[in-house]
Enzyme design. Sequence first.
Site, PDB file in Angstrom:
ATOM      1  N   CYS A  46      46.991  -0.558  11.956  1.00 45.01           N
ATOM      2  CA  CYS A  46      47.701  -0.531  10.671  1.00 45.01           C
ATOM      3  C   CYS A  46      46.798  -0.134   9.519  1.00 45.01           C
ATOM      4  CB  CYS A  46      48.312  -1.906  10.394  1.00 45.01           C
ATOM      5  SG  CYS A  46      49.510  -2.407  11.644  1.00 45.01           S
ATOM      6  N   CYS A  99      50.821  -7.926   3.271  1.00 52.48           N
ATOM      7  CA  CYS A  99      51.051  -8.473   4.606  1.00 52.48           C
ATOM      8  C   CYS A  99      51.679  -9.843   4.576  1.00 52.48           C
ATOM      9  CB  CYS A  99      49.770  -8.514   5.407  1.00 52.48           C
ATOM     10  SG  CYS A  99      48.711  -9.844   4.930  1.00 52.48           S
ATOM     11  N   CYS A 133      55.284  -9.215  12.904  1.00 54.13           N
ATOM     12  CA  CYS A 133      53.985  -9.222  13.577  1.00 54.13           C
ATOM     13  C   CYS A 133      52.947  -9.899  12.686  1.00 54.13           C
ATOM     14  CB  CYS A 133      53.565  -7.786  13.914  1.00 54.13           C
ATOM     15  SG  CYS A 133      52.004  -7.671  14.795  1.00 54.13           S
ATOM     16  N   CYS A 134      52.954  -9.567  11.382  1.00 58.67           N
ATOM     17  CA  CYS A 134      52.017 -10.204  10.447  1.00 58.67           C
ATOM     18  C   CYS A 134      52.261 -11.715  10.387  1.00 58.67           C
ATOM     19  CB  CYS A 134      52.150  -9.610   9.043  1.00 58.67           C
ATOM     20  SG  CYS A 134      51.384  -7.991   8.818  1.00 58.67           S
ATOM     21  N   CYS A 189      44.071  -4.753  10.393  1.00 56.18           N
ATOM     22  CA  CYS A 189      44.193  -4.511  11.824  1.00 56.18           C
ATOM     23  C   CYS A 189      44.028  -3.013  12.113  1.00 56.18           C
ATOM     24  CB  CYS A 189      45.556  -4.976  12.313  1.00 56.18           C
ATOM     25  SG  CYS A 189      45.767  -6.774  12.253  1.00 56.18           S
TER      26      CYS A 189
HETATM   27 FE1  SF4 Z   1      50.440  -6.803  13.241  1.00 57.18          FE
HETATM   28 FE2  SF4 Z   1      49.655  -4.646  11.872  1.00 57.18          FE
HETATM   29 FE3  SF4 Z   1      50.220  -6.973  10.593  1.00 57.18          FE
HETATM   30 FE4  SF4 Z   1      48.021  -6.708  12.129  1.00 57.18          FE
HETATM   31  S1  SF4 Z   1      48.473  -5.626  10.174  1.00 57.18           S
HETATM   32  S2  SF4 Z   1      49.371  -8.421  12.102  1.00 57.18           S
HETATM   33  S3  SF4 Z   1      48.808  -5.403  13.850  1.00 57.18           S
HETATM   34  S4  SF4 Z   1      51.647  -5.624  11.719  1.00 57.18           S
END
Ligand code: SF4
Length: 239
Positions: free
Chosen positions: A200, A225, A114-115, A197
Amino acid sequence: MSELPQALHDRASDSIRQLREAVAAHGKVCYASSLGAESMVLMDLVWTQAPGIDVFTIDTGRLYPETLDLVERIERRYGRSLKIYSPDARAVESWVAQHGINGFRAGTDERRGCCAVRKLEPFRRGIAGYAAWVTGIRAEQSEVRALAQASEWDAQNGLYKISPMLAWTDAEVWQYIRVKRLPYHRLHDAGFPSIGCAPCTRAVTAGADPRSGRWWWERDDARECGLHPRARRAVTSLG
Ligand code: SF4
């Protein structure tokens, strides 16, 4: 700068020197702002003392509303726009279709995936064409960050990485913000030392590891991240 106490003035002057040296050495330099407390200091130093460094941030699509409010307050304070990169909409759609809207909670690989879509891809567009990028990481934030150099080759991204805030303490960051009356993220006043985010990031208790409020369901050594490597040998975090 004259309003700063001497020790803080010296600290800021050292960071300004590093920023100016980076521009002199590398020419095209950008600053990837996390919008955290360090970033308020660094953005002030860049925009008032080291022109020539382009500043951007990333709207992952999962930020707190307070983060977007902060962008507006920053733009009002400095009378200029902050360049914002967003993730590729089709890539986000595809990732969500495969993993679910909160699929990043399934495991570290999913979270990194996701990151990668929401942060790394827009980050790489942000640094494209630059010879160096600036980050606001501080040594006391984590063991991983304590290993960073003020200027080092970022092999993963193919440009130099400049970290002029490494020596700053948390107290110095906040002293600078207060003395200069800089805008800052309102969630810092609600126990959030580090803000990313919304799903998170959470508040931490006083005295706890500042990064323990990020991806708290993961092991300690996995919590970057993707923008600042070392622990895993080579990947990069805005915050
Ligand atoms: Fe995705 Fe969480 Fe990374 Fe944001 S911090 S990009 S929501 S995994």
